[in-house]
Write a protein that holds these residues in place. Structure first.
Motif, PDB file in Angstrom:
ATOM      1  N   GLY A 156       1.525   1.738   8.488  1.00 40.18           N
ATOM      2  CA  GLY A 156       1.996   2.994   7.927  1.00 40.18           C
ATOM      3  C   GLY A 156       0.880   4.018   7.948  1.00 40.18           C
ATOM      4  N   ARG A 157       0.933   4.970   7.016  1.00 33.28           N
ATOM      5  CA  ARG A 157      -0.077   6.028   6.938  1.00 33.28           C
ATOM      6  C   ARG A 157      -0.843   5.948   5.622  1.00 33.28           C
ATOM      7  N   VAL A 158      -2.129   6.212   5.694  1.00 38.53           N
ATOM      8  CA  VAL A 158      -2.953   6.266   4.497  1.00 38.53           C
ATOM      9  C   VAL A 158      -2.550   7.498   3.685  1.00 38.53           C
ATOM     10  N   VAL A 159      -2.244   7.276   2.399  1.00 41.05           N
ATOM     11  CA  VAL A 159      -1.822   8.398   1.546  1.00 41.05           C
ATOM     12  C   VAL A 159      -2.818   8.676   0.430  1.00 41.05           C
ATOM     13  N   ALA A 160      -3.764   7.766   0.201  1.00 36.12           N
ATOM     14  CA  ALA A 160      -4.790   7.988  -0.818  1.00 36.12           C
ATOM     15  C   ALA A 160      -5.952   7.049  -0.551  1.00 36.12           C
ATOM     16  N   VAL A 161      -7.130   7.434  -0.999  1.00 34.15           N
ATOM     17  CA  VAL A 161      -8.309   6.591  -0.820  1.00 34.15           C
ATOM     18  C   VAL A 161      -9.009   6.409  -2.158  1.00 34.15           C
TER      19      VAL A 161
ATOM     20  N   ARG B 113      -2.901   6.762  10.714  1.00 34.06           N
ATOM     21  CA  ARG B 113      -1.963   5.661  10.972  1.00 34.06           C
ATOM     22  C   ARG B 113      -2.768   4.372  11.109  1.00 34.06           C
ATOM     23  N   VAL B 114      -2.358   3.335  10.366  1.00 35.04           N
ATOM     24  CA  VAL B 114      -3.152   2.110  10.331  1.00 35.04           C
ATOM     25  C   VAL B 114      -2.254   0.875  10.351  1.00 35.04           C
ATOM     26  N   THR B 115      -2.858  -0.247  10.716  1.00 36.55           N
ATOM     27  CA  THR B 115      -2.300  -1.563  10.439  1.00 36.55           C
ATOM     28  C   THR B 115      -3.200  -2.174   9.381  1.00 36.55           C
TER      29      THR B 115
END
Length: 319
Positions: free
Chosen positions: A62-67, A79-81
């Motif tokens: 999906g996509r990173v939405v917060a860190v 976009r990551v796995t």
């Protein structure tokens, strides 16, 4: 958010939970697809005791939405796995930033199917057994997530002969696309192999299968144990007997590696992603389920005979 929990009655149940917040060194990922894997079977079977209710799921895309603290804010939107220890069967999952790997233009389904299987397969071939050009390789659970990729990675490494052990040997045409030269039935193993010996054997089964594998190792051969799907008792190993033929028994535990040396697992994942991106390896997505159907999906996996990767869709396109 929508999530699936394993409840006290051992059922996968769709429910609503608060969204998780990333901690130090973590990212939050809005999940498009999550991968179904053997770990789900083991958790439900009680092999890995977990508190109930428990949000399962160990891999997602999906996509990173917060860190969290210590993570570059520029990663938001990437976009990551993601490889996780739990929580992937939800609309948002938290994962270690180092194990949330950028996937570039790789499609979301393939990125989710990548999961733990791809870096595991890479490590089995390249860092554990170190397959060399001309080596003969035997792969158990040959059409599973790890096995299907391991065959492709072994072929790319120059293996001379690759044999797979499966429940249904009538899938030879499909197996040939993965690099297998021959399939044998697990019901006829090891008799159907005759006197054939292998330089490398990949064994996630254990028990009698492992004992038979030791008998089919060539001089200087390497057998790697990376699971115990059969649930049988441990096999005693005589180190002096192995020494006489220069044979080796090795082990691999990707979950342990993720905790003790996550940078090594991440590096292997990057190499596996490179082969997928170059088109030198493939992952076939055979089925996509809705979250409410996860219970049936895990039962199907446990029954055996599945081919390709199965996913759960949370936010990804259904086309």
């Amino acid at each position: 958010m929508k999530a699936v929990v394993l409840d006290p009655d051992n059922r996968f149940t769709l429910t609503s939970l608060d969204e998780p917040v990333p901690g130090v060194g973590e990212v939050a990922v809005r999940v498009e697809y999550a991968g179904i894997q053997w770990g789900d079977v083991l958790v439900r079977g009680g092999y890995f005791p977990v508190p109930r209710p428990f949000v399962p799921g160990f891999e997602a895309a999906g996509r990173v939405v917060a860190v969290g603290e210590g993570v570059d804010p520029a990663r938001v939107g990437q976009r990551v796995t993601a490889l996780t220890s739990s929580g992937a069967y939800a609309e948002v999952v938290v994962a270690p930033a180092i194990l949330a790997l950028p996937v570039g233009d790789l499609d979301a389904r393939t990125a989710a199917a990548f999961g733990w299987a791809a870096p595991t397969a890479w490590d089995l071939i390249h860092t554990v057994t170190r397959v060399r050009p001309g080596d003969s390789v035997l792969v158990h659970a040959a059409l599973g997530g790890v096995g299907s990729l391991a065959a492709q990675f072994a072929s790319a490494a120059g293996a001379g002969r690759i044999v797979g052990v499966v429940g249904d040997p009538d899938q030879a045409d499909y197996a040939a696309k993965l690099g297998y030269d021959r399939l044998v039935s697990r019901h006829g193993f090891p008799e159907t192999l005759g006197d054939e010996r292998f330089d490398v054997i990949l064994d996630p089964v254990g028990g009698p299968v492992r004992a038979a594998g030791l008998d089919h190792l060539a001089p200087h051969g390497r057998l790697v144990a990376y699971g115990a799907m059969g649930g049988a008792a441990s096999v005693p190993i005589d180190a002096d007997e192995l020494l006489a033929q220069g044979r080796s028994v090795l082990t691999y535990n990707s979950h342990l590696l993720s905790r003790t040396a996550p940078e090594r697992l991440a590096a292997s994942a990057v190499e596996a992603l490179r082969l997928l991106g170059d088109g030198r390896a493939r992952i076939d997505v055979a089925a996509v389920y809705e979250p409410a159907d996860l219970d049936a999906a895990v039962q199907r996996l446990a029954a055996g005979g599945t081919r390709g990767k199965h996913l759960v869709r949370f936010g990804g396109s259904d086309v």
